[in-house]
Design an enzyme around this catalytic site. Sequence first.
Site, PDB file in Angstrom:
ATOM      1  N   GLU B  75       0.814  -1.216   0.000  1.00 53.51           N
ATOM      2  CA  GLU B  75       0.000   0.000   0.000  1.00 53.51           C
ATOM      3  C   GLU B  75       0.851   1.271   0.000  1.00 53.51           C
ATOM      4  OE1 GLU B  75      -0.534  -2.544   2.117  1.00 53.51           O
ATOM      5  OE2 GLU B  75      -2.392  -3.378   1.312  1.00 53.51           O
ATOM      6  N   HIS B 144     -11.644  -4.468   8.946  1.00 48.07           N
ATOM      7  CA  HIS B 144     -12.411  -4.354   7.692  1.00 48.07           C
ATOM      8  C   HIS B 144     -13.649  -3.488   7.871  1.00 48.07           C
ATOM      9  CE1 HIS B 144     -10.002  -7.946   6.731  1.00 48.07           C
ATOM     10  NE2 HIS B 144     -10.166  -7.601   5.486  1.00 48.07           N
TER      11      HIS B 144
END
Lengths: 342, 339
Positions: B75, B144
């Site tokens: 990322e 999440h």
Amino acid sequence: MSRVTSPLDLLRVMVRIRAFEEAVGELFVRGGTAGTMLHLSIGEEGAAAGFGLAMRPGDTFTTHHRGHGVFLARGGDPRRMMAEIAGKAAGSCRGRGGSMHIADVTLGHLGANAIVGGGIPHVVGAALAARHLGSGNVSVAFFGDGAMQQGVLYESMNLAALWRLPVVFACVNNQYGMGTRIDRAAASLDFDARARAFGLRGVTVDASDATAVFETATQVLADAREGRPALVTLDCFRFYGHARKDRSPYRTEEEEREGRSRDPVARLADRLRGEDVLDDDTLTAMRDDARREMDDAVAFALAAPPPDLAALHEDVYAPDRPAPPSVDAYHALVYPEGEARA
Amino acid sequence: MTALQDKETAVSTSATLSLNLIQAINLAMREEMRLDERVVLFGEDVGARGGVFLATEGLQAEFGRRRVFDTPLSEASIVGAAVGMAVRGLRPIAEIQFADYMGPGFDQIVSQAAKIRYRSGGQFTAPLVIRTPSGGGVRGGHHHSQSPEAYYAHTPGLKVVMPSTPYDAKGLLKAAVRSDDPVIFFEPKRIYRAFKEDVPEGDYVVELGRAAVRREGADLTIVGYGGVMPDALKVADALKAEGVSVEVVDLRSIVPWDRETVLNSVAKTGRALLVSEAPRTANFMGEVAYTIQEELFDALLAPVSQVAGFDTPYPYAQDKVYLPGPNRMLRAAAKLLGY
């Protein structure tokens, strides 16, 4: 444990891992899991059992989002793990985390992690703590091949080598980061070379051979205990999709057939039968026992009560810390008297 | 769309499609990529797989691997590479698979992308878009389900957007791609497929920094954005049945946010209920509340109030308890109305 481990022990643990994964997969389909994401480690039992059984009591470890198997191999209680996945208070993390966040400090499990690479640097710290405290323990980071492309791994590898820490980085290379095959994520698949470049030992082992994993792990862990860290690549195949709902449209049936032929459970069972160490009745009994154990875990999880509403607010800080007044007033505003307050 | 919402200019729209929010996002990217060769799209599993939620489905097939490509799980480098592309004239759209995964890229977002224009004395900028599904409601656990928009709203140099309707999702994303500054585009994943509405096929944008008034009312203003909006509308409808007139404002853009629309509304109603699912402490609605009290102290009939997520990590098994649903909003509204 390592000195008395037999191939039958390895097989039994692998059979139990597979039975757990099958049972939890069924629980998911029945709607019995609290979460919508479930990642099974079927096909990776050789890595989990081979490495897990080679570790010693007191050794610590972190795992990734596909870590049920490793935890079982380290003595994890299937009931508490199943209850955790079902989101029940009887789970090892009080139902807070679920499949991707299982932890059990009594067994050295410092936590599964749903951030790819998130748990890797923790083993550097755990190893520093082990050295500081003189415990003689090793800390092992289990992660997937997807994490091989995370920068934090290389920072951690450098630190482990620089400070000669009792650390092992264990990459469970199941060939896929979600839907991306490793050869589309990395130009060089020579992970041993990456380790060497950082001053660590690098070794790759065929993880469909649980005994080979066990032997390699035993040696690598002994070296790590002496301050020689390593990166071990446990080469295997993820039998099913990334998560329970993923039908793997990104790979061919042929590739799956070929990959599933590398079945660590069948491989060791076949070998032991050939050596007359195992007969069909014993194997059947082993499977039946495992199935019963996991059915019992499912029943336990389903019967367990859900977490208390008030528990939502516990464990955010140490228990003696008073709630900030603003939060208290806020609860008074949004809840009727007494509801959902810690 | 209702006249209330639609102050934007819809041009050259030949037809409308009935789309859900994620389909609208897909269409926005498809149109922008057709219009502008500089737009490229990349991230984890966005190519052949079409993204974990299928936001990018079919785009690699149409635009090829040069413009739509998969990345490794890296990322920091996904965002950092987007900065480099943007500085050199491309219009990158980087997908971060879940907002929770922005962590490893945090430095590249807040210390690099956000400051490029300022630190170069205006010589160059980083017109990139980071698209990412955020918020709870999908039973994903604490890695999440987070709502991290306040971290980014706190960083000057970034724009922060979160749509709540398919129409807005398309128009806001197109505006984000065309923005000359970096935009963090949060997608409320729990309403990706919650409902469909008519979305024009063709070019229109929803200007960044403009809120939408979803319901007009006189007694109470509810301000929200993203995944809480469907419930906020339900609450307004429920109160209407009881004779209470609720105005509902959807911020749509968090930075810049539409002070004028919010203040005009609260000046009229005298009561403000601010709704978001991010944890209560230091969430973005604190800024909205501060501004309301500063500007409208004399007009307020009740304290500015919030319904938000709790100050806890996102719980795995208690989605419904954690998320501020209609009941909590109704209780807070009743308190304000009875003040």
